[in-house]
Design a protein around this motif. Structure first.
Motif, PDB file in Angstrom:
ATOM      1  N   ARG A  89      -7.420  -5.432   5.337  1.00  0.00           N
ATOM      2  CA  ARG A  89      -6.130  -5.238   6.020  1.00  0.00           C
ATOM      3  C   ARG A  89      -6.148  -5.824   7.431  1.00  0.00           C
ATOM      4  O   ARG A  89      -5.131  -6.348   7.902  1.00  0.00           O
ATOM      5  CB  ARG A  89      -5.802  -3.749   6.071  1.00  0.00           C
ATOM      6  CG  ARG A  89      -5.527  -3.124   4.722  1.00  0.00           C
ATOM      7  CD  ARG A  89      -4.146  -3.422   4.207  1.00  0.00           C
ATOM      8  NE  ARG A  89      -3.126  -2.731   4.959  1.00  0.00           N
ATOM      9  CZ  ARG A  89      -1.817  -2.811   4.699  1.00  0.00           C
ATOM     10  NH1 ARG A  89      -1.393  -3.577   3.708  1.00  0.00           N
ATOM     11  NH2 ARG A  89      -0.948  -2.140   5.413  1.00  0.00           N
ATOM     12  N   GLU A 128      -8.023  -7.115  -1.253  1.00  0.00           N
ATOM     13  CA  GLU A 128      -7.499  -5.748  -1.133  1.00  0.00           C
ATOM     14  C   GLU A 128      -7.431  -5.087  -2.510  1.00  0.00           C
ATOM     15  O   GLU A 128      -7.757  -3.907  -2.669  1.00  0.00           O
ATOM     16  CB  GLU A 128      -6.112  -5.760  -0.485  1.00  0.00           C
ATOM     17  CG  GLU A 128      -6.114  -6.122   0.989  1.00  0.00           C
ATOM     18  CD  GLU A 128      -4.710  -6.206   1.568  1.00  0.00           C
ATOM     19  OE1 GLU A 128      -3.764  -5.757   0.891  1.00  0.00           O
ATOM     20  OE2 GLU A 128      -4.560  -6.720   2.687  1.00  0.00           O
ATOM     21  N   ARG A 163      -8.707   6.072  -5.705  1.00  0.00           N
ATOM     22  CA  ARG A 163      -9.633   4.978  -6.015  1.00  0.00           C
ATOM     23  C   ARG A 163     -10.753   4.885  -4.976  1.00  0.00           C
ATOM     24  O   ARG A 163     -11.911   4.646  -5.324  1.00  0.00           O
ATOM     25  CB  ARG A 163      -8.864   3.650  -6.065  1.00  0.00           C
ATOM     26  CG  ARG A 163      -9.748   2.423  -6.292  1.00  0.00           C
ATOM     27  CD  ARG A 163      -8.891   1.167  -6.279  1.00  0.00           C
ATOM     28  NE  ARG A 163      -9.675  -0.056  -6.336  1.00  0.00           N
ATOM     29  CZ  ARG A 163     -10.079  -0.671  -7.435  1.00  0.00           C
ATOM     30  NH1 ARG A 163      -9.786  -0.148  -8.608  1.00  0.00           N
ATOM     31  NH2 ARG A 163     -10.769  -1.802  -7.380  1.00  0.00           N
ATOM     32  N   LEU A 164     -10.405   5.080  -3.701  1.00  0.00           N
ATOM     33  CA  LEU A 164     -11.379   4.919  -2.614  1.00  0.00           C
ATOM     34  C   LEU A 164     -12.007   6.245  -2.199  1.00  0.00           C
ATOM     35  O   LEU A 164     -12.795   6.276  -1.240  1.00  0.00           O
ATOM     36  CB  LEU A 164     -10.711   4.247  -1.412  1.00  0.00           C
ATOM     37  CG  LEU A 164     -10.043   2.888  -1.667  1.00  0.00           C
ATOM     38  CD1 LEU A 164      -9.466   2.320  -0.388  1.00  0.00           C
ATOM     39  CD2 LEU A 164     -11.029   1.900  -2.289  1.00  0.00           C
ATOM     40  N   PHE A 213      -4.955  -1.690 -11.053  1.00  0.00           N
ATOM     41  CA  PHE A 213      -4.866  -1.602  -9.598  1.00  0.00           C
ATOM     42  C   PHE A 213      -4.718  -2.973  -8.948  1.00  0.00           C
ATOM     43  O   PHE A 213      -4.002  -3.133  -7.959  1.00  0.00           O
ATOM     44  CB  PHE A 213      -6.111  -0.898  -9.051  1.00  0.00           C
ATOM     45  CG  PHE A 213      -6.049  -0.640  -7.564  1.00  0.00           C
ATOM     46  CD1 PHE A 213      -5.351   0.443  -7.063  1.00  0.00           C
ATOM     47  CD2 PHE A 213      -6.692  -1.493  -6.673  1.00  0.00           C
ATOM     48  CE1 PHE A 213      -5.281   0.685  -5.696  1.00  0.00           C
ATOM     49  CE2 PHE A 213      -6.639  -1.266  -5.315  1.00  0.00           C
ATOM     50  CZ  PHE A 213      -5.926  -0.174  -4.825  1.00  0.00           C
ATOM     51  N   GLU A 230       0.016   5.086  -2.181  1.00  0.00           N
ATOM     52  CA  GLU A 230      -0.918   5.780  -1.288  1.00  0.00           C
ATOM     53  C   GLU A 230      -1.846   6.724  -2.060  1.00  0.00           C
ATOM     54  O   GLU A 230      -3.065   6.720  -1.856  1.00  0.00           O
ATOM     55  CB  GLU A 230      -0.138   6.561  -0.228  1.00  0.00           C
ATOM     56  CG  GLU A 230      -1.016   7.389   0.696  1.00  0.00           C
ATOM     57  CD  GLU A 230      -0.200   8.153   1.726  1.00  0.00           C
ATOM     58  OE1 GLU A 230      -0.791   8.982   2.441  1.00  0.00           O
ATOM     59  OE2 GLU A 230       1.023   7.921   1.837  1.00  0.00           O
ATOM     60  N   MET A 274     -11.161  -1.942   2.333  1.00  0.00           N
ATOM     61  CA  MET A 274      -9.724  -2.020   2.580  1.00  0.00           C
ATOM     62  C   MET A 274      -9.428  -2.194   4.069  1.00  0.00           C
ATOM     63  O   MET A 274      -8.518  -2.959   4.438  1.00  0.00           O
ATOM     64  CB  MET A 274      -9.033  -0.766   2.037  1.00  0.00           C
ATOM     65  CG  MET A 274      -7.511  -0.859   2.033  1.00  0.00           C
ATOM     66  SD  MET A 274      -6.871  -2.120   0.901  1.00  0.00           S
ATOM     67  CE  MET A 274      -7.047  -1.281  -0.677  1.00  0.00           C
ATOM     68  N   LEU A 323       0.791  -1.231   0.000  1.00  0.00           N
ATOM     69  CA  LEU A 323       0.000   0.000   0.000  1.00  0.00           C
ATOM     70  C   LEU A 323       0.825   1.283   0.000  1.00  0.00           C
ATOM     71  O   LEU A 323       0.467   2.254  -0.666  1.00  0.00           O
ATOM     72  CB  LEU A 323      -0.954   0.026   1.202  1.00  0.00           C
ATOM     73  CG  LEU A 323      -2.221  -0.827   1.143  1.00  0.00           C
ATOM     74  CD1 LEU A 323      -3.194  -0.375   2.216  1.00  0.00           C
ATOM     75  CD2 LEU A 323      -2.878  -0.791  -0.212  1.00  0.00           C
ATOM     76  N   VAL A 352      -4.375   4.774  -4.136  1.00  0.00           N
ATOM     77  CA  VAL A 352      -5.391   4.174  -3.258  1.00  0.00           C
ATOM     78  C   VAL A 352      -6.398   5.228  -2.815  1.00  0.00           C
ATOM     79  O   VAL A 352      -7.619   5.004  -2.841  1.00  0.00           O
ATOM     80  CB  VAL A 352      -4.722   3.512  -2.035  1.00  0.00           C
ATOM     81  CG1 VAL A 352      -5.777   3.060  -1.017  1.00  0.00           C
ATOM     82  CG2 VAL A 352      -3.875   2.324  -2.455  1.00  0.00           C
ATOM     83  N   ASN A 353      -5.885   6.392  -2.421  1.00  0.00           N
ATOM     84  CA  ASN A 353      -6.778   7.456  -1.953  1.00  0.00           C
ATOM     85  C   ASN A 353      -7.725   7.917  -3.060  1.00  0.00           C
ATOM     86  O   ASN A 353      -8.909   8.187  -2.816  1.00  0.00           O
ATOM     87  CB  ASN A 353      -5.959   8.635  -1.429  1.00  0.00           C
ATOM     88  CG  ASN A 353      -5.262   8.321  -0.127  1.00  0.00           C
ATOM     89  OD1 ASN A 353      -5.594   7.340   0.542  1.00  0.00           O
ATOM     90  ND2 ASN A 353      -4.296   9.138   0.246  1.00  0.00           N
ATOM     91  N   GLN A 357      -6.236   2.425   7.355  1.00  0.00           N
ATOM     92  CA  GLN A 357      -6.105   1.182   6.598  1.00  0.00           C
ATOM     93  C   GLN A 357      -4.715   0.585   6.755  1.00  0.00           C
ATOM     94  O   GLN A 357      -4.567  -0.632   6.943  1.00  0.00           O
ATOM     95  CB  GLN A 357      -6.411   1.454   5.123  1.00  0.00           C
ATOM     96  CG  GLN A 357      -7.856   1.797   4.855  1.00  0.00           C
ATOM     97  CD  GLN A 357      -8.068   2.595   3.583  1.00  0.00           C
ATOM     98  OE1 GLN A 357      -7.122   2.893   2.853  1.00  0.00           O
ATOM     99  NE2 GLN A 357      -9.316   2.954   3.311  1.00  0.00           N
ATOM    100  N   PHE A 390      -6.411   6.599   4.927  1.00  0.00           N
ATOM    101  CA  PHE A 390      -5.350   5.699   4.468  1.00  0.00           C
ATOM    102  C   PHE A 390      -4.514   5.221   5.658  1.00  0.00           C
ATOM    103  O   PHE A 390      -4.139   4.050   5.732  1.00  0.00           O
ATOM    104  CB  PHE A 390      -4.439   6.401   3.459  1.00  0.00           C
ATOM    105  CG  PHE A 390      -3.316   5.528   2.960  1.00  0.00           C
ATOM    106  CD1 PHE A 390      -3.509   4.675   1.892  1.00  0.00           C
ATOM    107  CD2 PHE A 390      -2.071   5.554   3.570  1.00  0.00           C
ATOM    108  CE1 PHE A 390      -2.475   3.856   1.433  1.00  0.00           C
ATOM    109  CE2 PHE A 390      -1.038   4.749   3.133  1.00  0.00           C
ATOM    110  CZ  PHE A 390      -1.239   3.895   2.055  1.00  0.00           C
TER     111      PHE A 390
END
Length: 395
Positions: free
Chosen positions: A308, A295, A242-243, A365, A236, A304, A232, A239-240, A253, A250
């Motif tokens: 996790r 994940e 996408r979510l 991803f 970062e 997530m 991850l 991920v931020n 997570q 984050f």
């Protein structure tokens, strides 16, 4: 724990620091995600390179505490030096120095834990030690994210300090606190003597029917486990996006895995003292396969966080029992050198996991997560076939 708080600050802060524009220059035209992966991963590479040497010298001298103190002192200086890192070259140099410092502390500390333990309690002791370190790793990201988001700060005698500067300064103070605690409360075991014998690190098994040495096999399993652990951090920002979340979510997570491991490692480690190490390691690796894939399929923050947390449970089943079993099998007088196989594997896994995520995220991803899940499957097969079911040595 104190040292881990300071070091884990940087896992969250450094990607944000690179993305903030405070670091100048163009590093060979690499993408931001790949540069972040290189910066984060260099720590593990340098640490892994020096750990066998550090462990061997520690065995030869019969000294553990000296190496721990030296490493913590260098950590303190390096953590503070980030406040002056304005280009990628300096950032990489500081990260490399941190890796060298880690090499001094990691093998000596684990050798200490192993040498004050027996096969009856080594799993529990490894679990407790790892739990405290993981608590530090869990607290650090939460604190660093809050510091960065709420900066700048007005400090007495210093003036205005950004959230990044505060995080680097507190990381240095955490290393100083750790150094003081070790200096005051830790002593070398009385029966740890200098060892001039040739270091024994085997890759091939000495037992008929197996082709890999069991400690080396445990190192491979640790390598694959820690690669999934590290996916991850270098992605970062991806991920931020996408979510649809910020740095604080984050950090939750990221910390969910650590908190889960911290809570469960002492319990699982103690259970491995009673029921055996191998079963926990194999089951943990098998469970990692679907969890890591999930994940990569997460589309909501709670997806997530859940994945996790389960990831931490599975990783706890691998890590403490593997360290304990390696300690059971290690030759007396060469504990630091032989345990360095697992600590090197863990560091390399963190590095390779960071490189893997930073490079393969461009293909989709879910891609780095699928690769990590496949590696966990290979690790489970190797441990099942190449590692004995019970401890065979008493140290």
């Amino acid at each position: 724990m104190a040292d881990a708080i300071g070091n884990s600050f940087l896992i969250i802060v450094l990607p944000l620091y690179i993305a903030s524009g405070k670091v100048e220059g163009d590093f060979f035209g690499f993408s931001e995600s790949l540069i972040t992966g290189i910066v984060l991963g260099l720590y593990g590479l340098v640490s892994s390179f020096f750990q066998p040497l550090s462990g061997r010298i520690s065995d030869k001298l019969g000294k553990r505490k000296l190496f721990v103190l030296a490493g913590l002192f260098i950590f303190m200086i390096a953590n503070f030096a980030y406040t002056f890192a304005s280009n990628y070259t300096l950032l990489l140099v500081i990260r490399a120095v941190q890796g060298f410092a880690a090499a001094l502390t990691i093998t000596a500390t684990l050798a200490l834990v192993s040498e004050v333990s027996s096969t009856k309690n080594r799993g529990g002791n490894m679990g407790v030690y790892n739990a405290f370190r993981l608590v530090g790793f869990a607290i650090g990201p939460l604190g660093s994210a809050a510091l960065v988001e709420n900066g700048p700060y007005n400090l007495p005698f210093i003036g205005e300090a950004s959230g990044f500067t505060m995080a680097f300064m507190l990381a240095a103070l955490a290393a100083l606190l750790s150094l003081i605690l070790v200096a005051v409360f830790v002593k070398d075991p009385e029966d740890t003597k200098p060892n001039k014998e040739r270091m024994i690190i085997r890759f091939r098994s000495q037992e008929p029917g197996r082709f890999l040495d069991p400690i080396f096999t445990l190192g491979i399993a640790t390598l694959f486990m820690s690669m999934g652990f590290a996916l991850l951090a270098p992605i970062e920002l991806v991920v931020n996006e996408r979510l649809s979340q910020g740095a604080f979510l984050f950090s939750i997570q990221f910390s969910a895995l650590i908190v889960s491991m911290a809570i469960l490692q002492p319990i699982i480690g103690k259970a491995s003292d009673k029921y055996g190490r191998k079963i926990f390691i194999v089951v943990g690796l098998v469970c990692l396969i679907p969890i890591i894939v999930f994940e990569g399929l997460a589309t909501e923050p709670w997806h997530m966080i859940t994945a996790r947390s389960l990831h931490g449970l599975s990783a706890a089943m691998v890590f403490a029992p593997a360290l304990a079993l390696a300690g059971d099998l290690a030759k007396k007088g060469q504990v630091a050198a032989q345990l360095s196989i697992l600590t090197v594997a863990f560091g390399l896994g963190i590095s390779f996991g960071a490189f893997l995520a930073g490079f393969s995220i461009r293909f989709g991803f879910v891609v780095p997560f699928i690769i990590a899940a496949c590696l966990a499957a290979i690790g489970a097969i190797l441990v099942k076939t190449q590692v004995p079911s019970s401890q065979t040595a008493e140290n």
